[in-house]
Enzyme design. Structure first.
Site, PDB file in Angstrom:
ATOM      1  N   GLU A 320     -11.687   8.037  -5.189  1.00  0.00           N
ATOM      2  CA  GLU A 320     -12.553   9.213  -5.150  1.00  0.00           C
ATOM      3  C   GLU A 320     -14.000   8.869  -5.483  1.00  0.00           C
ATOM      4  O   GLU A 320     -14.535   9.329  -6.497  1.00  0.00           O
ATOM      5  CB  GLU A 320     -12.037  10.249  -6.165  1.00  0.00           C
ATOM      6  CG  GLU A 320     -10.652  10.737  -5.858  1.00  0.00           C
ATOM      7  CD  GLU A 320     -10.038  11.547  -6.990  1.00  0.00           C
ATOM      8  OE1 GLU A 320      -9.116  12.309  -6.718  1.00  0.00           O
ATOM      9  OE2 GLU A 320     -10.496  11.408  -8.141  1.00  0.00           O
ATOM     10  N   GLY A 322     -17.862   9.213  -5.580  1.00  0.00           N
ATOM     11  CA  GLY A 322     -18.885  10.234  -5.348  1.00  0.00           C
ATOM     12  C   GLY A 322     -20.235   9.551  -5.348  1.00  0.00           C
ATOM     13  O   GLY A 322     -20.893   9.367  -4.308  1.00  0.00           O
ATOM     14  N   ARG A 323     -20.611   9.085  -6.549  1.00  0.00           N
ATOM     15  CA  ARG A 323     -21.900   8.426  -6.739  1.00  0.00           C
ATOM     16  C   ARG A 323     -22.113   7.280  -5.754  1.00  0.00           C
ATOM     17  O   ARG A 323     -23.202   7.129  -5.192  1.00  0.00           O
ATOM     18  CB  ARG A 323     -21.948   7.883  -8.169  1.00  0.00           C
ATOM     19  CG  ARG A 323     -23.282   7.281  -8.591  1.00  0.00           C
ATOM     20  CD  ARG A 323     -23.131   6.478  -9.903  1.00  0.00           C
ATOM     21  NE  ARG A 323     -22.210   7.105 -10.819  1.00  0.00           N
ATOM     22  CZ  ARG A 323     -22.550   7.905 -11.826  1.00  0.00           C
ATOM     23  NH1 ARG A 323     -23.817   8.144 -12.074  1.00  0.00           N
ATOM     24  NH2 ARG A 323     -21.637   8.440 -12.612  1.00  0.00           N
ATOM     25  N   ARG A 360     -30.140  13.548 -15.996  1.00  0.00           N
ATOM     26  CA  ARG A 360     -29.369  12.358 -16.364  1.00  0.00           C
ATOM     27  C   ARG A 360     -30.092  11.474 -17.388  1.00  0.00           C
ATOM     28  O   ARG A 360     -29.459  10.864 -18.240  1.00  0.00           O
ATOM     29  CB  ARG A 360     -28.997  11.556 -15.116  1.00  0.00           C
ATOM     30  CG  ARG A 360     -28.105  12.338 -14.140  1.00  0.00           C
ATOM     31  CD  ARG A 360     -27.474  11.459 -13.079  1.00  0.00           C
ATOM     32  NE  ARG A 360     -26.497  10.551 -13.638  1.00  0.00           N
ATOM     33  CZ  ARG A 360     -26.712   9.298 -13.934  1.00  0.00           C
ATOM     34  NH1 ARG A 360     -27.875   8.745 -13.656  1.00  0.00           N
ATOM     35  NH2 ARG A 360     -25.780   8.569 -14.495  1.00  0.00           N
ATOM     36  N   TYR A 364     -27.885  11.148 -20.543  1.00  0.00           N
ATOM     37  CA  TYR A 364     -27.146   9.884 -20.669  1.00  0.00           C
ATOM     38  C   TYR A 364     -28.040   8.701 -20.976  1.00  0.00           C
ATOM     39  O   TYR A 364     -27.567   7.552 -20.899  1.00  0.00           O
ATOM     40  CB  TYR A 364     -26.415   9.547 -19.358  1.00  0.00           C
ATOM     41  CG  TYR A 364     -25.621  10.651 -18.739  1.00  0.00           C
ATOM     42  CD1 TYR A 364     -24.515  11.193 -19.394  1.00  0.00           C
ATOM     43  CD2 TYR A 364     -25.952  11.150 -17.482  1.00  0.00           C
ATOM     44  CE1 TYR A 364     -23.773  12.196 -18.799  1.00  0.00           C
ATOM     45  CE2 TYR A 364     -25.205  12.149 -16.884  1.00  0.00           C
ATOM     46  CZ  TYR A 364     -24.116  12.672 -17.558  1.00  0.00           C
ATOM     47  OH  TYR A 364     -23.383  13.662 -16.969  1.00  0.00           O
ATOM     48  N   CYS A 391     -40.846  22.466 -21.249  1.00  0.00           N
ATOM     49  CA  CYS A 391     -41.291  22.564 -22.635  1.00  0.00           C
ATOM     50  C   CYS A 391     -40.314  21.865 -23.549  1.00  0.00           C
ATOM     51  O   CYS A 391     -39.562  22.507 -24.297  1.00  0.00           O
ATOM     52  CB  CYS A 391     -41.446  24.020 -23.021  1.00  0.00           C
ATOM     53  SG  CYS A 391     -42.883  24.700 -22.219  1.00  0.00           S
ATOM     54  N   GLU A 392     -40.298  20.564 -23.452  1.00  0.00           N
ATOM     55  CA  GLU A 392     -39.360  19.786 -24.238  1.00  0.00           C
ATOM     56  C   GLU A 392     -39.808  18.329 -24.173  1.00  0.00           C
ATOM     57  O   GLU A 392     -40.025  17.806 -23.078  1.00  0.00           O
ATOM     58  CB  GLU A 392     -37.974  19.950 -23.595  1.00  0.00           C
ATOM     59  CG  GLU A 392     -36.924  19.232 -24.326  1.00  0.00           C
ATOM     60  CD  GLU A 392     -35.602  20.006 -24.369  1.00  0.00           C
ATOM     61  OE1 GLU A 392     -35.595  21.234 -24.219  1.00  0.00           O
ATOM     62  OE2 GLU A 392     -34.589  19.341 -24.573  1.00  0.00           O
ATOM     63  N   TYR A 421     -25.367  13.633  -8.791  1.00  0.00           N
ATOM     64  CA  TYR A 421     -25.485  14.268 -10.109  1.00  0.00           C
ATOM     65  C   TYR A 421     -26.916  14.643 -10.481  1.00  0.00           C
ATOM     66  O   TYR A 421     -27.248  14.711 -11.669  1.00  0.00           O
ATOM     67  CB  TYR A 421     -24.849  13.385 -11.195  1.00  0.00           C
ATOM     68  CG  TYR A 421     -23.404  13.040 -10.892  1.00  0.00           C
ATOM     69  CD1 TYR A 421     -22.425  14.030 -10.916  1.00  0.00           C
ATOM     70  CD2 TYR A 421     -23.027  11.753 -10.543  1.00  0.00           C
ATOM     71  CE1 TYR A 421     -21.107  13.736 -10.602  1.00  0.00           C
ATOM     72  CE2 TYR A 421     -21.707  11.445 -10.233  1.00  0.00           C
ATOM     73  CZ  TYR A 421     -20.752  12.442 -10.271  1.00  0.00           C
ATOM     74  OH  TYR A 421     -19.451  12.151  -9.961  1.00  0.00           O
TER      75      TYR A 421
END
Ligand code: LLP
Length: 463
Positions: A320, A322-323, A360, A364, A391-392, A421
């Site tokens: 499977e 995806g990435r 991401r 991560y 604002c972070e 993702y």
């Protein structure tokens, strides 16, 4: 991953601050084919092009930020996986990486199957005409309504993730007068990420049914007794962004051990094993992913060897990815808004997107690369941090990279390998409108997911 600091002359810093960065490439204008989609290059004016179209033209037409997806590359990679696994195995594209109706059609045309993990993904797949029997339905807490829809639609398999679900799916199938093909997802005690491989107590997670304490065997026992279920096999997914095949080796060994126990206890040889996804891609030039044919060969050898050892018929394998299919096919195109040098530290480059289109990095600590896309430059490299407009302070897109020292507001920069993702995990933080996905192929571009508008946001806000 350990990286070395680079001593050579970036602007604004004689001594580089601590960070995870490699030396700037000899030529900052070069585009490493490892991290860029297949058709990406530069035209005679130095502008980055994809599918024969200049990013300046794409920005003008579709605005920024935008995810630009190379359709030919997507199809090439999908086909490479399909061909590598051949007709004795199945490739299910993991829709969570990025799913849209166009993607579903491409997959259908290229002969891949599809893994969905929510009612929304199932709806997208069915509405784009993916035959239900080529869909696998995943999730650790599928609602009764989602289960009913999946069974009614006739999905090819439901991957069971708990004892409750065994009963729920059996019940749904029986009430509809059907027999649902299912796999049982087990946790094999292996978790593999990026460059690490650890084989200790990783049953401590929400997915799957643990193998080690006998629960997985009990799950098979119960499922085999239910008329509504046709138990076709065992499923295992060990992690993400994996380069090292040894995790799959241990997983296959343990799954085959369960198949053997099932045969010995019930006289049944389960016909399939799914080894999940998680194969890594290159986000930066330091990453060295394997080709699909190497992965297919390795997995099939592992499973065949294990089955021979256990005197079992070799089951049909499925995977499977995806990435590994969609990740490298897209880049995010941003316009530079501000350039802020901090003496002795680095230069902060603010773009018109950020953590709402790529979470991401914040989530991560993911690494990305970046290139000046609207022109080339011979200016000295400068160490930059590409940040968004949210604002972070953790709103970082590319933590540490080098861009030409003459970078200026209005320049377009592109962050490669954002196909997986990023759009699928995009948010409306600060009421940002999520960017479009523009597919490019053979000199033609088309929007496959349109840009959200403030109207879209206000439509949900019912006052
Ligand atoms: N199959 C199962 C059962 C999965 O849970 C996943 C990913 C895949 C396949 C596909 O894995 P892939 O080949 O795309 O690595 N949001 C994270 C990744 C989470 C993956 C969750 N499951 C990220 O951005 O890295």
């Amino acid at each position: 991953m350990s990286r070395s600091a680079h001593p050579a002359g970036p602007r604004h810093a004689d001594v580089l601050p601590e960070g995870h960065y490699t030396a700037p490439a000899d030529d900052l204008n070069a585009l490493d084919p490892k991290v860029w989609a297949h058709t990406v290059g530069r035209d005679a004016d130095g502008v980055v092009t994809v599918g024969g179209i200049a990013v300046t033209q794409l920005a003008e037409e579709y605005g920024t930020p935008a995810y630009i997806l190379d359709e030919a590359d997507f199809r090439d990679r999908a086909r490479a996986w399909r061909t590598a696994f051949g007709t004795d195995a199945d490739v299910f594209y993991a829709g969570k990486a990025f799913l849209s109706r166009a993607v579903v059609r491409w997959l259908d045309e290229e002969g891949l199957n599809l893994d969905v993990c929510s009612g929304g993904e199932l709806a997208t797949a069915l509405s784009a005409g993916m035959p239900a029997e080529r869909i696998a339905f995943h999730g650790n807490n599928k609602s009764p309504e989602e289960i009913e829809r999946a069974v009614r639609a006739g999905v090819g398999r439901i991957v069971l993730d708990s004892f409750q679900e065994i009963v729920r799916v059996a019940h749904a199938a029986e009430s509809l007068g059907k027999r649902q093909r299912v796999q049982i997802r087990v946790t094999v005690g292996v978790e593999a990420h990026t460059h690490e491989f650890i084989a200790t107590a990783h049953e401590d997670q929400k997915f799957g049914i643990p193998l080690a304490d006998g629960q997985a065997a009990e799950a098979v026992r119960r499922a085999l007794q239910l008329d509504g279920l046709d138990v076709i096999g065992i499923h295992s997914h060990i992690g993400s962004q994996i380069f090292d095949m040894s995790g799959f080796e241990v997983a296959a060994h343990r799954v085959v051990g369960l198949l053997k126990d099932v045969r010995d206890e019930h006289g049944v040889e389960l016909a399939e094993i799914d080894l999940g996804g998680g194969l890594g891609i290159a986000y930066t030039s330091d990453d060295d992913p394997r080709e699909p044919h190497e992965i297919a060969k390795a997995l099939s050898e592992i499973v065949t060897r294990e089955c021979e050892g256990a005197r079992l018929r070799t089951p049909r394998i499925s995977v499977e990815p995806g990435r590994a299919i969609v990740g490298p096919t897209a880049f995010t195109l941003y316009e530079v808004g501000t350039v802020k040098p901090l003496e002795g530290l680095r230069t902060y480059v603010s773009v018109d997107g950020g953590m709402s289109d790529n979470i991401r990095t914040a989530l991560y600590d993911a690494e990305y690369s970046v290139a000046l896309a609207s022109r080339t430059s011979d200016a000295e490299p400068m160490l930059v941090r590409v940040v968004g407009k949210h604002c972070e302070s953790g709103d970082i897109v590319v933590k540490d990279a080098f861009l030409p020292g003459d970078l200026a507001p209005g320049d377009l920069i592109a962050v490669p390998a954002t196909g997986a993702y990023c759009r699928s995990m995009a948010s409306n933080y600060n009421h940002a409108t999520r960017p479009p996905v523009v597919a490019v192929r053979d000199g033609a571009a088309r929007v496959i997911v349109r840009r959200e508008t403030e109207e879209d946001l206000l439509r949900l806000d019912v006052g």
